[in-house]
Design an enzyme around this catalytic site. Structure first.
Site, PDB file in Angstrom:
ATOM      1  CB  ILE A  63      -0.793   0.008   1.253  1.00  0.00           C
ATOM      2  CG1 ILE A  63      -1.997  -1.187   1.035  1.00  0.00           C
ATOM      3  CG2 ILE A  63      -1.789   1.317   1.380  1.00  0.00           C
ATOM      4  CD1 ILE A  63      -2.952  -1.340  -0.018  1.00  0.00           C
ATOM      5  N   GLY A 107      -6.001  -2.292   8.100  1.00  0.00           N
ATOM      6  CA  GLY A 107      -5.469  -3.124   9.091  1.00  0.00           C
ATOM      7  C   GLY A 107      -5.728  -3.182  10.489  1.00  0.00           C
ATOM      8  CB  SER A 142     -10.148  -3.618   4.674  1.00  0.00           C
ATOM      9  OG  SER A 142     -11.527  -3.784   4.384  1.00  0.00           O
ATOM     10  CB  CYS A 143      -9.141  -4.018  -0.301  1.00  0.00           C
ATOM     11  SG  CYS A 143      -8.921  -5.364   0.604  1.00  0.00           S
ATOM     12  CG  ASN A 144     -12.701  -7.818   0.845  1.00  0.00           C
ATOM     13  OD1 ASN A 144     -13.036  -7.866  -0.376  1.00  0.00           O
ATOM     14  ND2 ASN A 144     -11.620  -8.154   1.489  1.00  0.00           N
ATOM     15  NE  ARG A 156      -4.752 -10.275  -1.207  1.00  0.00           N
ATOM     16  CZ  ARG A 156      -4.740 -10.124   0.249  1.00  0.00           C
ATOM     17  NH1 ARG A 156      -5.605 -10.945   0.869  1.00  0.00           N
ATOM     18  NH2 ARG A 156      -4.256  -8.926   0.760  1.00  0.00           N
ATOM     19  N   GLY A 186     -18.995  -6.640   7.170  1.00  0.00           N
ATOM     20  CA  GLY A 186     -20.193  -6.013   6.998  1.00  0.00           C
ATOM     21  C   GLY A 186     -20.107  -4.972   8.239  1.00  0.00           C
ATOM     22  CG  HIS A 202     -10.676  -9.380  -2.044  1.00  0.00           C
ATOM     23  ND1 HIS A 202      -9.783 -10.366  -1.768  1.00  0.00           N
ATOM     24  CD2 HIS A 202     -10.126  -8.261  -1.727  1.00  0.00           C
ATOM     25  CE1 HIS A 202      -9.075  -9.656  -0.858  1.00  0.00           C
ATOM     26  NE2 HIS A 202      -9.170  -8.520  -0.905  1.00  0.00           N
TER      27      HIS A 202
HETATM   28  N1  NAD Z   1      -2.267  -5.598   0.862  1.00  0.00           N
HETATM   29  C1  NAD Z   1      -3.620  -5.135   0.749  1.00  0.00           C
HETATM   30  O1  NAD Z   1      -4.125  -5.836  -0.015  1.00  0.00           O
HETATM   31  C2  NAD Z   1      -4.178  -4.295   1.583  1.00  0.00           C
HETATM   32  C3  NAD Z   1      -5.466  -3.354   0.919  1.00  0.00           C
HETATM   33  C4  NAD Z   1      -5.847  -2.759   1.785  1.00  0.00           C
HETATM   34  C5  NAD Z   1      -5.483  -2.280   3.199  1.00  0.00           C
HETATM   35  N2  NAD Z   1      -4.174  -2.991   3.401  1.00  0.00           N
HETATM   36  C6  NAD Z   1      -3.721  -2.382   4.813  1.00  0.00           C
HETATM   37  O2  NAD Z   1      -2.534  -1.493   4.663  1.00  0.00           O
HETATM   38  C7  NAD Z   1      -1.656  -1.804   5.640  1.00  0.00           C
HETATM   39  C8  NAD Z   1      -0.412  -2.258   4.916  1.00  0.00           C
HETATM   40  O3  NAD Z   1      -0.492  -3.321   4.408  1.00  0.00           O
HETATM   41  P1  NAD Z   1       0.547  -3.833   3.165  1.00  0.00           P
HETATM   42  O4  NAD Z   1      -0.190  -5.029   2.517  1.00  0.00           O
HETATM   43  O5  NAD Z   1       0.839  -2.650   2.569  1.00  0.00           O
HETATM   44  O6  NAD Z   1       1.584  -4.544   4.141  1.00  0.00           O
HETATM   45  P2  NAD Z   1       3.122  -4.804   3.510  1.00  0.00           P
HETATM   46  O7  NAD Z   1       3.598  -5.828   4.566  1.00  0.00           O
HETATM   47  O8  NAD Z   1       3.235  -5.087   2.220  1.00  0.00           O
HETATM   48  O9  NAD Z   1       3.977  -3.445   3.889  1.00  0.00           O
HETATM   49  C9  NAD Z   1       4.244  -2.964   5.140  1.00  0.00           C
HETATM   50  C10 NAD Z   1       5.370  -2.119   4.778  1.00  0.00           C
HETATM   51  O10 NAD Z   1       5.789  -1.630   6.102  1.00  0.00           O
HETATM   52  C11 NAD Z   1       7.260  -1.799   6.562  1.00  0.00           C
HETATM   53  N3  NAD Z   1       7.364  -1.857   7.974  1.00  0.00           N
HETATM   54  C12 NAD Z   1       7.276  -2.954   9.011  1.00  0.00           C
HETATM   55  N4  NAD Z   1       7.442  -2.603   9.958  1.00  0.00           N
HETATM   56  C13 NAD Z   1       7.763  -1.062  10.081  1.00  0.00           C
HETATM   57  C14 NAD Z   1       8.026  -0.216  10.882  1.00  0.00           C
HETATM   58  N5  NAD Z   1       7.978  -0.411  12.472  1.00  0.00           N
HETATM   59  N6  NAD Z   1       8.204   0.963  10.651  1.00  0.00           N
HETATM   60  C15 NAD Z   1       8.209   1.417   9.181  1.00  0.00           C
HETATM   61  N7  NAD Z   1       7.858   0.408   8.450  1.00  0.00           N
HETATM   62  C16 NAD Z   1       7.653  -0.920   8.425  1.00  0.00           C
HETATM   63  C17 NAD Z   1       7.560  -3.418   5.891  1.00  0.00           C
HETATM   64  O11 NAD Z   1       8.851  -3.548   5.776  1.00  0.00           O
HETATM   65  C18 NAD Z   1       6.837  -3.511   4.501  1.00  0.00           C
HETATM   66  O12 NAD Z   1       7.493  -2.836   3.322  1.00  0.00           O
HETATM   67  C19 NAD Z   1      -2.329  -2.706   6.597  1.00  0.00           C
HETATM   68  O13 NAD Z   1      -3.117  -1.950   7.458  1.00  0.00           O
HETATM   69  C20 NAD Z   1      -3.283  -3.652   5.636  1.00  0.00           C
HETATM   70  O14 NAD Z   1      -4.366  -4.187   6.407  1.00  0.00           O
HETATM   71  C21 NAD Z   1      -3.848  -3.816   2.914  1.00  0.00           C
END
Ligand code: NAD
Length: 346
Positions: free
Chosen positions: A17, A115, A144-146, A173, A200, A225
């Site tokens: 993200i 998250g 979140s995405c969903n 997914r 929901g 998804h």
């Molecule tokens: N991946 C998805 O499809 C998606 C979709 C919507 C929302 N989200 C939400 O977005 C947020 C991030 O998810 P993501 O999928 O991008 O995760 P990710 O694991 O891909 O990325 C997180 C990044 O943060 C870094 N990181 C870890 N600890 C850290 C710290 N203490 N300080 C700074 N950087 C740190 C990691 O190295 C990593 O590069 C979460 O809340 C997730 O639920 C994810």
């Protein structure tokens, strides 16, 4: 846009993200990306530098390790926070909530991602549903995405006066593509143990009026998804009327099986052909020619690019918290133009 009106943004966590948010911020004419903060020292951090972004270590140890790995480092997260108006925290689930105290002590506005819990900021955001209630706030959570897709689609039906109650099944997914060597499922389907699944109730943190129940199952693929919905409407309506209600949202794109867009991979390929960064599908891609109405019920299915759908919402959340744009429609239009969202994907 005069320089004084430029919002200085930092991104903490340059993962799935974070890197998409960082790129999207650079495309807006009323915000500037000051830098990104990370803990890793491998290709991911290297790409941030290569993309021209200033890299900060989330801790002094991380900054030292980055320097040791030969990376050009501009300082620590504290240094970054001292140079910005707002931070978008894109660190993994539950790490972001621990950073809230730090942001508050610096007097910064901040955005968390889906998250985290609603309680972590006290406000949950989807631009078309509740932009106005985020205006000037200290913080919000982009859901979140969903959940974003659920709120976008149900808001479109609600605005058309058609929504009574909605029941959806979500095929989720298993993991993100870049992590599929490390995690995910194969050759099975894994039901979420709870009905309703959390999406929901999560949608109700944005719009408490929604009568919505979701059920979810994890499936062995990484592309996106897929949602199936049965919605009871307030009255009988024709299929064209329902399609028109969805069309009025600039973040729902009606696609057609008849155009050969018969599966998730075909839609992703279309995004690649469109030249979008990371092949991002920012819109909910809803099959217009599959949609069916029976009396007062409508049935439809759509695709959610989990990695991309929250990116335009995050950009709008930046404008809402800082109050630089007061009107939701204006912000949405600016974001859409900068990221290339269009009414028709093809
Ligand atoms: N991946 C998805 O499809 C998606 C979709 C919507 C929302 N989200 C939400 O977005 C947020 C991030 O998810 P993501 O999928 O991008 O995760 P990710 O694991 O891909 O990325 C997180 C990044 O943060 C870094 N990181 C870890 N600890 C850290 C710290 N203490 N300080 C700074 N950087 C740190 C990691 O190295 C990593 O590069 C979460 O809340 C997730 O639920 C994810």
């Amino acid at each position: 846009m005069p320089a004084a009106a430029t919002i200085r943004v930092g991104v903490n966590g340059y993962g799935v993200i974070g890197k998409r948010v960082a790129t999207a911020v650079t495309r807006q004419d009323d915000m500037a990306l000051v830098g990104v903060s990370e803990v890793v020292t491998d290709w991911r951090a290297r790409m941030a530098v290569r993309n021209g972004f200033r890299l900060f270590g989330a801790t002094s140890d991380a900054a030292s390790a980055m320097r040791g790995a030969g990376l050009w480092v501009s300082g620590t997260l504290d240094d970054l926070l001292g140079q910005i108006d707002l931070v978008v925290d894109c660190t993994p689930k539950q790490i972001a909530a621990r950073n809230v105290g730090l942001y508050r002590r610096q007097g910064l506005k901040f955005i968390l991602q889906g998250g985290e819990s609603h309680e972590a900021t006290g406000h949950s955001f989807v631009a078309e549903a509740n932009y106005a209630s985020a205006l000037g706030r200290e913080a919000t959570r982009v859901v979140s995405c969903n959940t974003t897709s659920v709120v976008r689609t149900l808001t479109a039906l609600k605005r058309a006066g058609l929504l009574r109650r909605a029941r959806g099944t979500l095929l989720r997914r298993a993991t993100d593509p870049w992590e599929s060597h490390a995690t995910g499922i194969m050759n099975t389907l894994v039901p979420e143990p709870e009905i309703p699944s959390h999406q929901g109730p999560d949608a109700q943190t944005v719009d408490p009026e929604l009568d919505v129940v979701t059920m979810a199952v994890k499936v062995p693929e990484t592309l996106a998804h897929l949602h199936y919905w049965a919605v009871q409407m307030t009255r009988k309506a024709g299929e064209d009327e329902v399609r028109e209600a969805f069309r009025r949202s600039s973040r729902i794109a009606l696609i057609r099986i008849g155009d050969g867009l018969v599966a998730l991979n075909a839609v992703k390929e279309l995004m690649a052909d469109r030249g979008r960064p990371h092949n991002n599908l920012y819109e909910v891609a809803l099959w217009g020619d599959m949609l069916r109405v029976r009396d007062d019920e409508v049935f439809y299915a759509y695709m959610v690019d989990n990695q991309a759908i929250v990116i335009p919402e995050t950009i709008d959340a930046i404008r809402a918290l800082t109050g630089i744009v007061k009107d939701a429609n204006e912000s949405i239009a600016r974001t859409n133009a900068a990221l290339g969202l269009e009414a028709a994907l093809i």
